[in-house]
Motif scaffolding. Structure first.
Motif, PDB file in Angstrom:
ATOM      1  N   ALA A 440       0.826  -1.211   0.000  1.00  0.00           N
ATOM      2  CA  ALA A 440       0.000   0.000   0.000  1.00  0.00           C
ATOM      3  C   ALA A 440       0.858   1.259   0.000  1.00  0.00           C
ATOM      4  CB  ALA A 440      -0.947  -0.007   1.210  1.00  0.00           C
ATOM      5  N   VAL A 441       1.914   1.286   0.810  1.00  0.00           N
ATOM      6  CA  VAL A 441       2.732   2.512   0.825  1.00  0.00           C
ATOM      7  C   VAL A 441       3.594   2.610  -0.439  1.00  0.00           C
ATOM      8  CG1 VAL A 441       2.699   2.804   3.314  1.00  0.00           C
ATOM      9  CG2 VAL A 441       4.570   1.527   2.283  1.00  0.00           C
ATOM     10  N   ALA A 677       3.599   8.567   3.241  1.00  0.00           N
ATOM     11  CA  ALA A 677       2.470   7.681   2.956  1.00  0.00           C
ATOM     12  C   ALA A 677       2.522   6.593   4.010  1.00  0.00           C
ATOM     13  CB  ALA A 677       2.610   7.081   1.563  1.00  0.00           C
ATOM     14  N   THR A 678       1.405   6.351   4.650  1.00  0.00           N
ATOM     15  CA  THR A 678       1.401   5.330   5.691  1.00  0.00           C
ATOM     16  C   THR A 678       0.221   4.395   5.506  1.00  0.00           C
ATOM     17  OG1 THR A 678       1.434   4.913   8.087  1.00  0.00           O
ATOM     18  CG2 THR A 678       0.139   6.785   7.331  1.00  0.00           C
ATOM     19  N   VAL A 737       0.431  13.787   5.056  1.00  0.00           N
ATOM     20  CA  VAL A 737       0.344  12.376   5.432  1.00  0.00           C
ATOM     21  C   VAL A 737      -0.812  11.757   4.662  1.00  0.00           C
ATOM     22  CG1 VAL A 737       0.041  10.726   7.308  1.00  0.00           C
ATOM     23  CG2 VAL A 737       1.207  12.899   7.747  1.00  0.00           C
ATOM     24  N   GLN A 738      -0.522  10.809   3.823  1.00  0.00           N
ATOM     25  CA  GLN A 738      -1.602  10.080   3.147  1.00  0.00           C
ATOM     26  C   GLN A 738      -1.694   8.687   3.741  1.00  0.00           C
ATOM     27  OE1 GLN A 738      -0.928   9.379  -1.027  1.00  0.00           O
ATOM     28  NE2 GLN A 738       1.202  10.024  -0.950  1.00  0.00           N
ATOM     29  N   MET A 739      -2.921   8.278   4.004  1.00  0.00           N
ATOM     30  CA  MET A 739      -3.121   7.063   4.808  1.00  0.00           C
ATOM     31  C   MET A 739      -3.913   5.998   4.058  1.00  0.00           C
ATOM     32  SD  MET A 739      -4.596   8.935   8.175  1.00  0.00           S
ATOM     33  CE  MET A 739      -3.914  10.507   8.678  1.00  0.00           C
ATOM     34  N   PRO A 759       1.763   2.396  16.651  1.00  0.00           N
ATOM     35  CA  PRO A 759       2.424   1.983  15.402  1.00  0.00           C
ATOM     36  C   PRO A 759       2.921   3.130  14.520  1.00  0.00           C
ATOM     37  CG  PRO A 759       0.553   0.567  15.837  1.00  0.00           C
ATOM     38  CD  PRO A 759       0.510   1.664  16.874  1.00  0.00           C
ATOM     39  N   PRO A 760       2.180   4.243  14.394  1.00  0.00           N
ATOM     40  CA  PRO A 760       2.700   5.279  13.488  1.00  0.00           C
ATOM     41  C   PRO A 760       4.021   5.881  13.954  1.00  0.00           C
ATOM     42  CG  PRO A 760       0.394   5.696  14.067  1.00  0.00           C
ATOM     43  CD  PRO A 760       0.878   4.617  14.969  1.00  0.00           C
ATOM     44  N   SER A 761       4.300   5.778  15.251  1.00  0.00           N
ATOM     45  CA  SER A 761       5.551   6.356  15.751  1.00  0.00           C
ATOM     46  C   SER A 761       6.712   5.375  15.586  1.00  0.00           C
ATOM     47  CB  SER A 761       5.400   6.766  17.221  1.00  0.00           C
ATOM     48  OG  SER A 761       5.262   5.616  18.029  1.00  0.00           O
TER      49      SER A 761
END
Lengths: 794, 295
Positions: A440-441, A677-678, A737-739, A759-761
């Protein structure tokens, strides 16, 4: 009963949020939420949102009581020293000073701690870190309190501080805590074969500096002396019940005489797990019989809480020529500082997650945390997994380069999936979409990001340095990097982790009201809103309110480990279900029909098996309220055995991946992150807007750690205790930031949720480090990346 | 703490003479931070916000006189053509809120070698006009204003009244290096001004010494090469190596230390890079603007 449905394999249960973020609209929600306004799955508005935006929210530093005194703390200027004497006479004699207390005045236990009682309430005999509390003062106004604190004369005999953790555990250093060898914990994990070789080997050493949680609301609270000789504490904290246990012990009071109510919390991120002013203000309040407020200044706040453990990591990865991991050897050394705090648990995490979310048949892992005379380190968002992610992700890039493989392909080739085995031997029993996150990323659209040439300047604000006017495009190089990481949700290694919720359905003036009472800390993450959403969904009969969190109800556990939506959310759901069951019992009895087949519909009516309305208003069933208080537990975890680290230590794993795009001014070593991108599997997006906030916030913590956030400690002394010199990203440093948010439900968790806060960190920092390497060719091995590291190729 | 509120410059000077211990406050963006951090407990402050004389911007001949109480935001808005480098420097200060409150007088008064506007003021040869009720007014070149960090040449009965900013006589540049994109104290900063009338170059170096430094050898090098090569008249492209050499000489002129914000080695390097870039930007800008008229 449960409404978790398994994932439909024929649809893609995730959605991509383009940048700039648009309203969340899951294309294929894994668990369709019920149609209750403001219920689970909606971006219900948070009750504290508007007051916070308008500056009207009462934080713990805004508390006030009639006749209140102000506290101040005397702190050690030395990292390690003998206390020869403490003279409080001048301070005591000052006008307006009502109390000056030292260690002898601590009524009960003189030490406290989350894992080990080793931290003095007030130091006696010896101080072990710069900023350690030595004495406390209460005065009629804050300025007098500060001056009185300055007037306390402490005579020290300085000792040589132990500041290098490697030296601390070498056996040559004096022991800071007797009988420990300065090793707080040594986690050994031995997975598969130990003597194994591989055709392709890469090694690396990596280092992470000391990050601070940098919450904006400093440590603060107020204590009122109770008529019963106890105390009423109003404080910003993460876990009131564990505070209560420690405070009661130190005050020599039974726990029921220590009553704690959560005050407005201005951020936590782990920094409010340990006590700060709780015992001190209580001592002063009991001593003076007056309310006492303590509010740390910004500078003091840097000394008032634990930080993220700095880490030194040595890695060796062995792989086949095709790129399959054969073995990983890791040694992680963490600097725990002067006292234990939650170091042992952090070391456990750093060990268990040290090879990343990959399958590897053999692993030799040593995770060691040391006592030193540096500031104590403990909980911070990501808790051990952040440190090792820098190492395992740098290693995967290095291995890919050596094999001539694409770094994402290499990761996907080794990606963990459902059924994979952790180095602890634990089977990953819930979805582990590591491959899907990476894809995905990788496939996320690239924002239009023009490379600015020297002669084609449009807007310097888009360039590294921004308006500082340090480049017009010279030496600016673009780089792209990837990171993926994971950690556990909830407490691990056999800890009895539970939360308690009391739900009351009663008749209010305008109809039924659902009130939820729990002791979980709303630290800004939005838990109050989530609990309201759950109550609305499960008991759609009237407005839902969440009562102030306090110790008048059972423990909810800590607002940490990404656990509260799972745990307290689960407790609220469970209690609501029991209330609903009782309501249906009463309905059956009231109307005189069988209980079977009755249900509470989303419109608040009680319906029979044929969907006919049995009762359109439940008010008449509530002549007495229905009240249920229950504890909710997740699946049991188990300790890791001390020699091989084997055991089912974790409840649930949470995964995220990032792709970072950066521009680097290679001439000056200045980095600008352009886009992140995450992708993250959240199980269930309980409140999409809050979820996006968590992901952006965690990413910003990762940006800060990658590029600027470091407490600089030299010779045991903190050099930058201010927001002038401890830099956190501003709005101009934050990338878009695109998720991609995936909702692969965990069948064991309420609504299928997976913790989302940490998790994002974890994956953001290694992605940025990789992007800087890609842009510059410099082997970045340390974060935060300093301009020197890029320019001089550290 | 006594809080004094004069409404005219003469009243302010009288108060300062009577209370030499008093700390002036204008925007408060430095002083309030010090008070908040308990680094300063002034026995008295003189609030200069009601002194109208300090708010003026006056054009007199080849100079602009900028009142000590003029905030950065006004400088950015009103001095774009007369002091472009000063505007660039003002733009690098803190955040919009700080630029709306912070003033040129405050930047001088704090006397920090990291003061964002000071390198450019040194590069253009600006002077600070200060006054006392007893001895009247005098001018102090900005390059001599800071004696050592946080200590200025101001006498205890003096206040900064205004700054004489020579109108631009050529292209100017200011740049700073910091570890984030806003709200940052510079690791190093550099101001550059061409004086096409005098055929000279001025420089100012910030955050790389106890005071704001200049780089006379670097200035002389450029002036000499330009004379030899006839660039002052031709506005031809920069000869190879001039910018690099200029950068090296600026780096050598610095006197940096290792501190919490950066290393001495990096500071020297960054100044070399920034100076070389600035010289190119300034000269290219000059060439762009003169292209039409000289063709």
């Amino acid at each position: 009963m449960t409404d978790v449905t398994s994932t439909d394999a024929t649809t893609t249960p995730w959605t991509t949020i383009p940048s700039p973020n648009q309203p969340f609209a899951p294309a294929h929600p894994a668990q369709p939420h019920r149609g209750v306004p403001g219920g689970v799955g909606t971006s219900a508005r948070r009750p504290d949102g508007i007051p916070k935006v308008k500056g009207e929210f009462a934080y713990s530093s805004d508390l006030w009581a009639e006749g209140m005194l102000h506290g101040a703390t005397v702190r050690s200027p030395h990292p390690y020293a003998r206390i020869v004497s403490i003279d409080t006479s001048v301070a005591k004699s000052m006008d307006g000073v009502r109390a000056v207390l030292v260690a002898d005045d601590v009524p009960g236990a003189k030490v406290y701690g989350m894992e080990h009682d080793d931290q003095p309430v007030l130091a006696w005999d010896v101080v072990r870190y710069h900023g350690e509390s030595v004495a406390i003062v209460a005065a009629e106004d804050p300025e007098t309190a500060r001056r009185a604190a300055d007037a306390v004369v402490v005579s020290y005999q300085e000792l040589d501080p132990i500041v290098d953790p490697e030296f601390a555990i070498s056996g040559d250093a004096p022991e800071l805590h007797e009988g420990t060898g300065n090793i707080t914990r040594h986690v050994k994990i031995r997975h598969g074969e130990q003597d194994v070789s591989a055709p392709v080997v890469v090694t690396g050493r990596y280092e992470m500096g000391m990050q601070d949680q940098a919450f904006l609301g400093p440590e603060s609270g107020m204590v009122l002396p109770g008529v019963d000789g106890g105390v009423d504490i109003f404080v910003a904290t993460q876990w009131m019940h564990v505070d209560r246990g420690q405070v009661a012990k130190c005050l020599g009071l039974p726990e029921d005489q220590v009553r704690i109510t959560l005050a407005g919390v201005g951020g936590a991120f782990g920094a409010r797990e340990d006590l700060s002013m709780q015992v001190h203000a209580s001592m002063l309040a009991l001593h003076t019989n007056r309310p006492v407020r303590m509010v740390y200044s910004r500078e003091e706040s840097f000394f008032g809480h634990v930080h993220r453990h700095p880490a030194w990591m040595e890695y060796e990865h062995g792989a086949t020529e095709e790129g399959d991991l054969v073995y990983v050897k890791v040694r992680v050394l963490l600097d725990g500082g002067a006292y234990t705090s939650s170091s042992t648990a952090v070391a456990g995490n750093a060990g268990r997650f040290s090879i990343g979310p990959y399958e590897c048949p053999n692993a030799t892992i040593d995770s060691i945390v040391a006592y030193t005379n540096n500031p104590p380190c403990g909980a911070m968002r990501g808790f051990g997994a952040v440190q090792v992610a820098l190492g395992h992700e740098a290693q995967m890039d290095k291995l890919a380069a050596k094999l001539g493989m694409d770094p994402v392909d290499l990761r996907i080739r080794n990606a963990m999936s459902q059924g994979s085995v952790m180095p602890t031997g634990q089977v990953v029993h819930n979805p582990a979409p590591v491959r899907e996150l990476l894809e995905a990323v990788r496939d996320a659209p690239h924002r239009e990001l023009p490379v600015v040439g020297e002669r084609d300047v449009i807007d310097i604000r888009q360039l590294p340095g921004g308006a500082a006017n340090s480049t017009h495009g010279e030496d600016v190089r673009r780089g792209v990097g990837y990171g993926v990481g994971f950690k556990n949700v909830g407490f691990a290694e056999g800890f009895d982790d539970y939360s308690t919720a009391r739900v009351t359905l009663s008749r209010g003036a305008e109809g039924p009201i659902v009130s939820v009472h729990h002791a979980a800390s709303e630290v800004g993450q939005g838990l109050v809103t989530i609990c309201m959403q759950i109550a609305r969904t499960e008991l759609p009969v009237g407005p839902a309110i969440v009562l102030p969190a306090d110790t008048q109800v059972g423990s909810a556990g800590s607002s940490s480990a990404s656990r509260q939506t799972y745990m307290t959310g689960g407790a609220v759901k469970q209690s609501c279900e029991l209330v609903r069951s009782e309501l249906l019992d009463r309905a059956a009895g009231h109307v005189g029909v069988a209980r079977a087949g009755l249900r509470l519909a989303d419109d608040g009516t009680i319906r029979n098996a044929a969907d006919g309305i049995l009762l359109d208003d439940v008010t008449e069933l509530l002549s007495t309220p229905i009240e249920i208080e229950r504890e909710f537990r997740h699946r049991e975890t188990f300790p890791m055995d001390p020699e091989r680290g084997q055991g089912d230590a974790d409840v649930q794993f949470a995964f995220a991946a990032h792709r970072a795009v950066v521009d680097v001014d290679a001439g000056l070593g200045i980095v600008r992150v352009l886009d992140m991108a995450t992708a993250q599997d959240v199980g269930k997006a309980m409140n999409p807007q809050q979820l996006e906030g968590q992901i952006e916030g965690g990413t910003s913590h990762g940006v800060g750690l990658a590029l600027m956030e470091e407490i600089q400690v030299v010779g045991g002394k903190v050099r930058n205790p201010s927001f002038t010199d401890y830099l956190i990203p501003t709005v101009l440093d934050m990338p878009t930031v695109q998720m991609t948010i995936m909702e692969l439900g965990d069948p064991e968790a309420p609504y299928g949720v997976r913790g989302v806060g940490e998790p994002p960190s974890i994956s953001s920092t290694p992605a940025i480090a990789a992007a800087v390497r890609d842009a510059t060719g410099v082997a970045i091995t340390r974060v935060p990346i300093r301009p020197d590291d890029i320019v001089f190729g550290a | 703490m006594d809080f004094l509120q004069p409404t005219s410059l003469s009243e302010a000077l009288a108060m300062k003479a009577e209370r030499p211990d008093a700390t002036p406050i204008q925007g408060g963006t430095d002083l309030m931070v010090d008070i908040n951090f308990d680094r300063a407990r002034p026995s008295a402050t003189i609030d200069l916000n009601r002194v109208p004389e300090l708010m003026d911007i006056e054009h007199v001949g080849s100079d602009v006189w900028v009142g000590a109480g003029v905030p950065y935001l006004r400088i950015m808005r009103e001095l774009q053509s007369d002091a472009p480098g000063l505007c660039m420097a003002a733009r690098t200060v803190g955040s919009p809120q700080i630029r709306a409150r912070g003033t040129l007088g405050g930047n001088l008064g704090t006397a920090s070698p990291a003061g964002d506007t000071l390198p450019l003021l040194v590069a253009i040869g600006a002077t600070a006009e200060v006054a006392s009720s007893e001895r009247g007014r005098r001018e102090i070149p900005v390059r001599n204003f800071i004696i050592r960090p946080r200590h200025s040449a101001l006498e205890s009965d003096e206040l900064i009244v205004r700054v004489r900013v020579p109108k631009a006589r050529g292209p100017q540049q200011f740049g700073k290096v910091g570890q984030r994109n806003a709200m940052v104290i510079s690791i190093a900063s550099f101001g550059l001004a061409f004086d096409l009338d005098q055929r000279a170059v001025g420089t100012g170096i910030g955050s790389a010494g106890p005071v704001i430094l200049d780089a006379p050898e670097a200035n002389a090098h450029v002036a000499e090469v330009f004379s030899t090569e006839g660039l002052w008249d031709s506005a031809a492209p920069l000869p190879d190596g001039v910018a690099k050499r200029f950068g090296e000489l600026v780096g050598q002129a610095a006197s940096p230390i290792d501190d919490v914000r950066g290393t001495a080695r990096y500071r020297r390097h960054a100044l070399s890079v920034l100076a070389a870039r600035s010289l190119k930007w300034a000269w290219n800008e000059h060439r762009e603007t003169t292209k039409g008229t000289r063709a």
